[in-house]
Write a protein that holds these residues in place. Structure first.
Motif, mmCIF file in Angstrom:
data_model
loop_
_atom_site.group_PDB
_atom_site.id
_atom_site.type_symbol
_atom_site.label_atom_id
_atom_site.label_comp_id
_atom_site.label_asym_id
_atom_site.label_seq_id
_atom_site.Cartn_x
_atom_site.Cartn_y
_atom_site.Cartn_z
ATOM 1 N N LEU A 129 15.648 41.014 48.186
ATOM 2 C CA LEU A 129 17.066 40.701 47.399
ATOM 3 C C LEU A 129 16.821 39.455 47.011
ATOM 4 C CD1 LEU A 129 19.984 41.359 47.939
ATOM 5 C CD2 LEU A 129 19.867 39.592 49.965
ATOM 6 N N GLN A 130 16.830 39.335 45.737
ATOM 7 C CA GLN A 130 16.435 38.342 44.871
ATOM 8 C C GLN A 130 17.816 37.495 44.735
ATOM 9 O OE1 GLN A 130 14.804 41.286 41.872
ATOM 10 N NE2 GLN A 130 13.526 39.398 41.521
ATOM 11 N N ASP A 131 17.439 36.085 44.373
ATOM 12 C CA ASP A 131 18.585 35.356 44.174
ATOM 13 C C ASP A 131 19.039 35.312 42.904
ATOM 14 O OD1 ASP A 131 20.380 32.915 43.655
ATOM 15 O OD2 ASP A 131 19.121 31.546 45.052
ATOM 16 N N LEU A 132 20.194 35.801 42.657
ATOM 17 C CA LEU A 132 21.016 36.075 41.351
ATOM 18 C C LEU A 132 21.161 34.898 40.567
ATOM 19 C CD1 LEU A 132 22.193 38.239 39.329
ATOM 20 C CD2 LEU A 132 24.371 37.942 40.705
ATOM 21 N N VAL A 133 21.564 33.797 41.258
ATOM 22 C CA VAL A 133 21.919 32.472 40.525
ATOM 23 C C VAL A 133 20.489 31.975 40.086
ATOM 24 C CG1 VAL A 133 22.662 30.305 40.528
ATOM 25 C CG2 VAL A 133 23.872 32.036 41.866
ATOM 26 N N ALA A 134 19.478 31.881 40.925
ATOM 27 C CA ALA A 134 18.153 31.351 40.448
ATOM 28 C C ALA A 134 17.474 32.211 39.377
ATOM 29 C CB ALA A 134 17.383 31.179 41.744
ATOM 30 N N SER A 145 25.537 46.241 52.728
ATOM 31 C CA SER A 145 26.573 45.219 52.940
ATOM 32 C C SER A 145 26.406 43.877 52.140
ATOM 33 C CB SER A 145 26.958 44.698 54.435
ATOM 34 O OG SER A 145 25.511 44.121 54.942
ATOM 35 N N LEU A 146 27.312 43.179 51.440
ATOM 36 C CA LEU A 146 27.081 41.939 50.712
ATOM 37 C C LEU A 146 27.450 40.836 51.737
ATOM 38 C CD1 LEU A 146 28.589 42.750 47.346
ATOM 39 C CD2 LEU A 146 26.160 42.907 48.193
ATOM 40 N N ASP A 147 26.618 39.599 51.753
ATOM 41 C CA ASP A 147 26.814 38.682 52.597
ATOM 42 C C ASP A 147 27.216 37.422 51.791
ATOM 43 O OD1 ASP A 147 25.971 40.065 54.936
ATOM 44 O OD2 ASP A 147 23.960 39.809 54.527
ATOM 45 N N ASP A 148 26.852 37.355 50.447
ATOM 46 C CA ASP A 148 27.011 36.253 49.669
ATOM 47 C C ASP A 148 28.482 36.170 49.154
ATOM 48 O OD1 ASP A 148 26.765 34.117 48.138
ATOM 49 O OD2 ASP A 148 25.000 34.679 47.212
ATOM 50 N N SER A 149 29.279 35.435 49.550
ATOM 51 C CA SER A 149 30.725 35.266 49.191
ATOM 52 C C SER A 149 30.931 34.525 47.837
ATOM 53 C CB SER A 149 31.349 34.568 50.171
ATOM 54 O OG SER A 149 30.931 33.342 50.591
ATOM 55 N N SER A 150 29.669 33.768 47.466
ATOM 56 C CA SER A 150 29.841 33.259 46.136
ATOM 57 C C SER A 150 29.697 34.289 44.778
ATOM 58 C CB SER A 150 28.742 32.151 45.919
ATOM 59 O OG SER A 150 27.403 32.651 45.904
ATOM 60 N N LEU A 151 29.595 35.482 45.206
ATOM 61 C CA LEU A 151 29.299 36.158 44.235
ATOM 62 C C LEU A 151 30.417 37.083 44.057
ATOM 63 C CD1 LEU A 151 25.523 37.469 44.751
ATOM 64 C CD2 LEU A 151 26.107 35.797 43.200
ATOM 65 N N MET A 152 30.976 37.358 42.740
ATOM 66 C CA MET A 152 31.813 38.341 42.233
ATOM 67 C C MET A 152 31.208 39.851 42.489
ATOM 68 S SD MET A 152 34.137 36.541 41.582
ATOM 69 C CE MET A 152 35.386 37.448 40.805
ATOM 70 N N VAL A 266 27.532 50.845 47.241
ATOM 71 C CA VAL A 266 26.782 50.431 46.234
ATOM 72 C C VAL A 266 27.731 49.384 45.153
ATOM 73 C CG1 VAL A 266 25.478 51.005 44.041
ATOM 74 C CG2 VAL A 266 25.298 52.450 46.180
ATOM 75 N N TYR A 267 27.205 48.362 44.852
ATOM 76 C CA TYR A 267 27.984 47.258 44.210
ATOM 77 C C TYR A 267 27.367 46.865 42.904
ATOM 78 C CZ TYR A 267 30.483 46.702 48.702
ATOM 79 O OH TYR A 267 31.066 47.014 49.921
ATOM 80 N N ALA A 268 27.960 46.537 41.966
ATOM 81 C CA ALA A 268 27.651 45.651 40.832
ATOM 82 C C ALA A 268 28.260 44.106 41.564
ATOM 83 C CB ALA A 268 28.106 46.119 39.663
ATOM 84 N N VAL A 269 27.253 43.293 41.051
ATOM 85 C CA VAL A 269 27.600 41.778 41.552
ATOM 86 C C VAL A 269 27.161 40.976 40.325
ATOM 87 C CG1 VAL A 269 27.395 42.168 43.925
ATOM 88 C CG2 VAL A 269 25.304 41.205 42.814
#
Length: 299
Positions: A129-134, A145-152, A266-269
């Protein structure tokens, strides 16, 4: 304050408050109020106003001459950015799980690149699981499941799971009749499926299995996990897509078929932005359309 500064430049260029209001599509009262607010913040009068004419003060002329090139540069930069955001070209960088991106989604990537020849696609595939922002990526495909609420996020579909084992293993170790009997078996744990959630549709019973203690093998590459199950090393929980050929030819068989593993969404974030560039928006829509037309993603 920048908006009020730009409005002041427009007022001087148009020669009246009403003309500036018309150009900016604002009520005249709003233009007057914002001008007064700017003068109050600066601490001096910018314009001399009468019923018939509007004339900048000495301070107003000086302020106008200094601010006009700044406002023009800002407007040009904004126009260039707007053009860039609406242009369906450029590079899109996507993070995605290895097996999912290189298997099920392969036709989606190919059809997208055929449809949009001016877009370059950079796919960075990893089972971690890579950091999308970094990472600076535009989009990521996430399964589970998605745990990062900062992502759309946008849900694309759901991927079914299945519990399988080789006939040779079951002949040697026996066939479990209940999830509690999994404790007596060798298990193969494929990351990120560290927890096995099972449900029996006939009566709604649910069981959560923690397989790590009985894991004969833990691996973060799903295809290798399937091959190890095929070699008779234990029972594996894996995506239906990864084992469908082996189940079809009988080299792997379903275990506890009356218990249904919980599907994984499955999500696109993407990072929280007010606007996505057009090139990213069209990829998002393309993936959503592909998923909607793919039965294996509509479990």
């Amino acid at each position: 304050m920048l908006d009020d500064l730009a409005l002041f430049v427009t007022i001087v260029e148009e020669g009246s408050l009403n003309a500036a209001a018309l150009r900016e599509n604002l009520p005249p009262a709003t233009v007057t109020r914002r001008l007064q607010k700017l003068e109050s913040e600066l601490g001096y009068r910018l314009l001399n106003r009468s019923a018939r004419r509007l004339q900048p003060t000495a301070e107003g002329w000086q302020y106008y001459e200094r601010c006009r090139p700044l406002v023009r540069a800002l407007r040009q930069a904004t126009q260039q950015l707007d053009a860039s955001l609406s242009d369906i070209s450029g590079t899109i960088r996507v993070l995605a799980p290895v097996n999912f991106a290189s298997g099920l989604l392969t036709p989606a990537w190919a059809s997208f690149l055929h449809q949009y020849p001016d877009i370059k696609l950079e796919l960075e595939m990893s089972n971690r699981l890579q950091d999308l922002v970094a990472s600076g990526a535009d989009l990521a495909i996430r399964v589970g499941s998605l745990d990062d609420s900062s992502l759309m996020q946008r849900r694309l579909g759901s991927a079914g799971l299945v519990m399988v084992a080789a006939p040779s293993y079951l002949a040697r170790a026996g066939v479990p009749q209940d999830p509690s009997q999994l404790d007596q078996h060798q298990l193969i744990v494929a990351e990120p499926l560290r927890t096995w959630r099972l449900r029996r549709p006939v009566d709604g019973a649910e069981v959560v299995v923690q397989p790590q203690a009985r894991a004969r093998l833990r691996v973060n590459e799903m295809r290798l996990a399937v091959e190890m199950a095929h070699a008779g090393l234990g029972i594996l929980l894996c995506p239906v897509l990864q084992s469908r050929l082996e189940v079809a030819d009988g080299s792997l068989v379903r275990v506890l078929p009356e218990w249904m593993p919980e599907p994984r969404h499955v999500y696109a974030v993407w990072t929280q932005r007010r606007y996505l560039p057009a090139r990213v928006r069209v990829l998002l829509e393309h993936l959503a359309d592909f998923a909607a037309a793919t039965p294996s993603l509509q479990q």
